[in-house]
Design an enzyme around this catalytic site. Structure first.
Site, short mmCIF file in Angstrom:
data_model
loop_
_atom_site.label_atom_id
_atom_site.label_comp_id
_atom_site.label_asym_id
_atom_site.label_seq_id
_atom_site.Cartn_x
_atom_site.Cartn_y
_atom_site.Cartn_z
N LYS A 111 23.86 87.96 10.27
CA LYS A 111 25.22 87.40 10.26
C LYS A 111 26.17 88.36 9.53
O LYS A 111 25.72 89.25 8.80
CB LYS A 111 25.20 86.05 9.56
CG LYS A 111 24.75 86.12 8.12
CD LYS A 111 24.33 84.76 7.60
CE LYS A 111 23.97 84.83 6.13
NZ LYS A 111 23.11 83.72 5.72
N ARG A 114 25.13 71.73 1.54
CA ARG A 114 26.08 72.46 2.37
C ARG A 114 26.12 71.81 3.75
O ARG A 114 26.97 70.99 4.02
CB ARG A 114 25.70 73.95 2.44
CG ARG A 114 26.67 74.79 3.22
CD ARG A 114 26.42 76.28 3.06
NE ARG A 114 25.15 76.73 3.63
CZ ARG A 114 24.75 78.00 3.66
NH1 ARG A 114 25.52 78.94 3.15
NH2 ARG A 114 23.60 78.34 4.17
N MET A 129 45.87 99.36 -1.62
CA MET A 129 45.31 98.85 -0.38
C MET A 129 44.43 99.88 0.34
O MET A 129 43.37 99.55 0.86
CB MET A 129 46.44 98.39 0.55
CG MET A 129 45.97 97.60 1.74
SD MET A 129 47.32 97.05 2.78
CE MET A 129 48.03 95.74 1.83
N TYR A 167 50.15 101.62 -9.10
CA TYR A 167 50.98 100.43 -9.25
C TYR A 167 50.86 99.80 -10.64
O TYR A 167 49.74 99.70 -11.17
CB TYR A 167 50.55 99.36 -8.25
CG TYR A 167 50.94 99.64 -6.81
CD1 TYR A 167 52.27 99.76 -6.43
CD2 TYR A 167 49.95 99.74 -5.84
CE1 TYR A 167 52.61 100.00 -5.11
CE2 TYR A 167 50.28 99.98 -4.52
CZ TYR A 167 51.61 100.11 -4.16
OH TYR A 167 51.94 100.33 -2.86
C1 LIG Z 1 21.98 83.92 5.09
C2 LIG Z 1 20.87 82.97 5.24
C3 LIG Z 1 19.55 83.38 5.05
C4 LIG Z 1 19.17 84.75 4.51
O1 LIG Z 1 19.36 84.76 3.12
P1 LIG Z 1 18.98 86.02 2.19
O2 LIG Z 1 19.15 85.53 0.83
O3 LIG Z 1 19.93 87.12 2.56
O4 LIG Z 1 17.59 86.39 2.53
C5 LIG Z 1 18.55 82.48 5.33
N1 LIG Z 1 18.84 81.22 5.75
C6 LIG Z 1 20.10 80.79 5.91
C7 LIG Z 1 20.35 79.39 6.34
C8 LIG Z 1 21.16 81.63 5.65
O5 LIG Z 1 22.41 81.20 5.78
#
Ligand SMILES: *Cc1c(COP(=O)(O)O)cnc(C)c1O
Length: 375
Positions: free
Chosen positions: A38, A134, A308, A260
């Protein structure tokens, strides 16, 4: 890298990615691996990373959004790609068509699944919230959800999983989460409706909590050679270098204001170098006046506020600094190393954020075997 690109880039060593993957394989044995790619593989380039993982035989990949999954399919990735987050119901036929399993984390989603009319099988993984707070269904809802799914045509329950919130800091709480998860697994096993793929372990759990392996694991950070624990681990090597080149250097007198807000005023005659990278590239402005970079195999300090697109470093004590000299923001130069972990500590965050925020306008260069491929 474009012909006219500014000299700021990320180098990804895919040979090291391959090694990290096999290292995880050795740790988890026969379990399937679902690699988290991701957020553009945590800033490392999801397409190239996925290609290597697929070539090395990974079972599946995981992403946060449906669009991330589609992008991988469009780029020729054939492995299964689990979407961990929310998917709009209108995407379900496309998910089935492209073999993209989706997560059910809210029992109201069953109704949407019931509206799926395609003739391709749509694969589902149930996310059970055992204490992450979550997304995820309540543990006690699982049996009724499985019953409801079982009557839906062309919807198949492929997996069930949970996510652990504390393995890096509190294995006691993680074990409580696993107790809850195992209890529900037991219950559905007795009913004979246990799905084939069962997973819970993130990177921290792979390192610290063998009990969480079940028959599949979901590493992200470890693939990239970083760890969620307090210290780097020798067996895993970071695969990213974030680099730039000085574009300007100038000797300024004592009392010169830099950048800045005049947040830095030179206290002596100072040689400053300007770097073509700034907070819009994901290099946090919080590192103003405290960040360090490597140049000429030594550490140099960032002075003044990071802007930036540019920032300044103090190179007074460095001989022969010229525009064009290579500067390492993250990674190794000679014997010196700057880790995402070191940067994270300075600005009170985690290494995940440091790498995943490196901006889309930074080109990624990939090293594989001895080839270099530029974008
Ligand atoms: C991102 C994620 C992982 C991987 O987590 P790491 O700590 O990077 O190994 C695994 N399961 C879910 C649901 C995640 O969102």
């Amino acid at each position: 890298m474009g012909r006219f690109a500014r000299p700021t880039w990320v180098e990804i060593d895919l040979n090291k990615l391959k090694k990290n993957f096999h290292r995880i394989k050795r740790i988890v044995g026969k379990r399937k691996i679902i690699g988290a790619v991701k957020a553009d593989a945590y800033g490392h380039g999801a397409v190239e990373v996925s290609k290597i993982l697929e070539k090395e035989g990974i079972y599946a990949l995981s992403v946060a959004s449906f669009e991330e999954a589609l992008k991988l399919r469009e780029n020729g990735i054939k492995a299964s790609i689990l979407v961990l987050g929310y998917v709009v119901p209108s995407a379900l036929p496309v998910a089935a068509k492209f073999s993209i399993p989706v997560t059910l984390f809210d029992k109201r989603f069953i109704k949407r699944l019931g509206e799926y009319r395609g003739d391709r099988v749509l694969n589902i993984h149930i996310n059970v919230d055992t204490g992450m707070g979550r997304i995820g269904v309540a543990p006690e809802e699982v049996p009724e959800i499985i019953d409801a799914l079982s009557v839906l045509p062309n919807v198949a329950l492929q997996g069930i999983y949970t996510h652990l919130s504390t393995v890096d800091s509190d294995t006691c709480y993680a074990n409580e989460q696993l107790n809850v998860f195992e209890k529900i697994l037991d219950k559905i096993k007795k009913k004979g409706v246990l799905p084939p793929i069962i997973h819970a372990a993130n990177s921290a759990a792979i390192l610290n909590l063998k009990r969480s392996y079940f028959n599949a694991v979901r590493p992200g950070l470890l693939l990239y050679g970083l760890t969620p624990l307090d210290e780097p681990i020798k067996q895993f090597e970071p695969i990213m270098n974030f680099k730039t080149r000085a574009i300007y250097s100038r000797l300024v007198p004592k009392g010169t204001a830099i950048s800045y807000g005049r947040a830095y005023i030179t206290t002596k005659e100072t040689l400053i170098a300007t770097l073509p990278v700034g907070y819009a590239d994901g290099y946090s402005r919080s590192l103003s006046n405290i960040g360090e970079v490597l140049i000429k195999k030594r550490r140099a300090r960032i002075i003044g506020n990071i802007t930036m697109d540019q920032m300044m470093i103090d190179v007074t004590d460095f001989p022969y600094i010229h525009p064009g000299n290579e500067v390492v923001l993250i990674g190794k130069q000679g014997e010196e190393v700057i880790t995402p972990y070191e940067i994270a500590k300075k600005i009170n965050t985690i290494n995940y954020e440091i790498v995943s925020r490196i901006g889309g306008r930074i080109p990624r260069t990939f090293i594989y075997n001895s080839h270099v491929k530029k974008y």
